[in-house]
Write an enzyme that holds these catalytic residues in place. Structure first.
Site, short mmCIF file in Angstrom:
data_model
loop_
_atom_site.label_atom_id
_atom_site.label_comp_id
_atom_site.label_asym_id
_atom_site.label_seq_id
_atom_site.Cartn_x
_atom_site.Cartn_y
_atom_site.Cartn_z
N SER A 33 0.80 -1.22 0.00
CA SER A 33 0.00 0.00 0.00
C SER A 33 0.83 1.27 0.00
CB SER A 33 -0.95 0.02 1.20
OG SER A 33 -0.23 0.21 2.41
N LYS A 60 0.89 4.74 6.91
CA LYS A 60 0.33 5.54 5.83
C LYS A 60 0.96 6.93 5.87
CE LYS A 60 -2.90 2.41 4.77
NZ LYS A 60 -2.82 1.57 3.56
#
Length: 283
Positions: free
Chosen positions: A50, A120
């Site tokens: 990701s 993230k």
């Protein structure tokens, strides 16, 4: 005349003393490691794609723990001995952070949901508005510059094989099977810049409503925009807004990386599997 002490007693006393000292040393060492890991630096490994292209599966990095303050999630297993959040501060846009994921909904048994550490990039701060329009990030009503740059190519390996790379993105470079993605450079207000991937057009990810980040929360996204369950999506599909007290620290530097080809019983493969050029990369 002094009373004699049995030989067995004199022989066993030093043994008990040595065992006691060893136990004390191990307990002190464990306490030091716990404090260091909770409040200074902690290791983190990358389990998914990701955050491509910046982070690869098999990367290991250190996370600094002091940047944004401390909460129960600073401690291993989220031990609830820190009330709320102390010495707290808000991350900067563009920071790459490790945080504790939101808890799974009652009855949700999917192991991808619930209590685990996630990494993230910070995009929106409290009060910001965030939207995706045609694959372009719009922050506080202003489109963020998105410049097309050279494709990102990644050799296929045991920890990034054809299960991670769709057929349409598979290619061959110098005889080596690779995955090839469209890469862009985003530049946030203030000049913070980083690369993102845009694999395909996905309406629910590339064209969204406008999100207003609530007080005490941040809006996080993965750099691999089409393969990231992040704040664009409400749980259980994504993460939604992330409370500041769930942020554990900021990504600091990579200290190891492996392509997954090493075998524990063959130490020489530990060297051949290492991606040495990724060690020491900062953020």
């Amino acid at each position: 005349m002094p009373e004699s002490v049995p030989a067995s007693a004199t022989a066993s006393a030093p043994a008990r003393s040595e065992a006691s000292e060893t136990l004390r040393f191990l307990l002190k060492l464990a306490l030091v490691v716990l404090i260091f890991r909770s409040f200074i630096l902690a290791p983190f490994s990358i389990p998914s794609e990701s955050m491509l292209p910046r982070l690869l599966i098999g990367d290991y990095l250190f996370v600094s723990k002091w940047n944004y303050g401390y909460s129960r999630w600073s401690l291993p297993w989220g031990i609830p001995i820190i009330p709320g959040r102390i010495f707290g501060s808000v991350p900067a846009r563009g920071d790459v952070v490790v945080f504790r994921s939101p808890e799974a909904a009652p009855g949700d048994t999917d192991p991808a949901h619930g209590d685990h550490d996630v990494i993230k990039r910070v995009i929106g701060l409290p009060g910001d508005t965030v939207q995706m329009v045609g694959g372009q990030l719009v922050l506080n009503g202003k489109p963020i510059p998105k410049q097309r740059i050279a494709d990102f190519t990644l050799p296929l390996s045991p920890n990034f094989d054809t299960r991670h790379c769709d057929t349409q993105f598979q290619d061959v470079l110098n005889g080596q099977p690779i995955c090839r993605y469209r890469r862009y450079r985003e530049t946030l207000p203030g000049g913070r810049t980083y690369s993102v991937l845009d694999q395909r057009d996905i309406p629910e990810a590339d064209d969204t409503g406008t999100y207003t980040v609530p007080a005490g929360n941040v809006f996080l996204m993965g750099d691999n925009r089409d393969d990231s369950a992040d704040s664009r999506f409400a749980p259980p599909i994504g993460m939604g807004y992330i409370p500041l007290d769930r942020i554990e620290g900021r990504a600091m530097v990579g200290f190891f990386s492996t392509d997954g080809s090493a075998e524990w019983l063959k130490p020489w493969t530990w060297v051949s599997a290492a991606r040495w050029n990724r060690i020491g990369e900062g953020f």
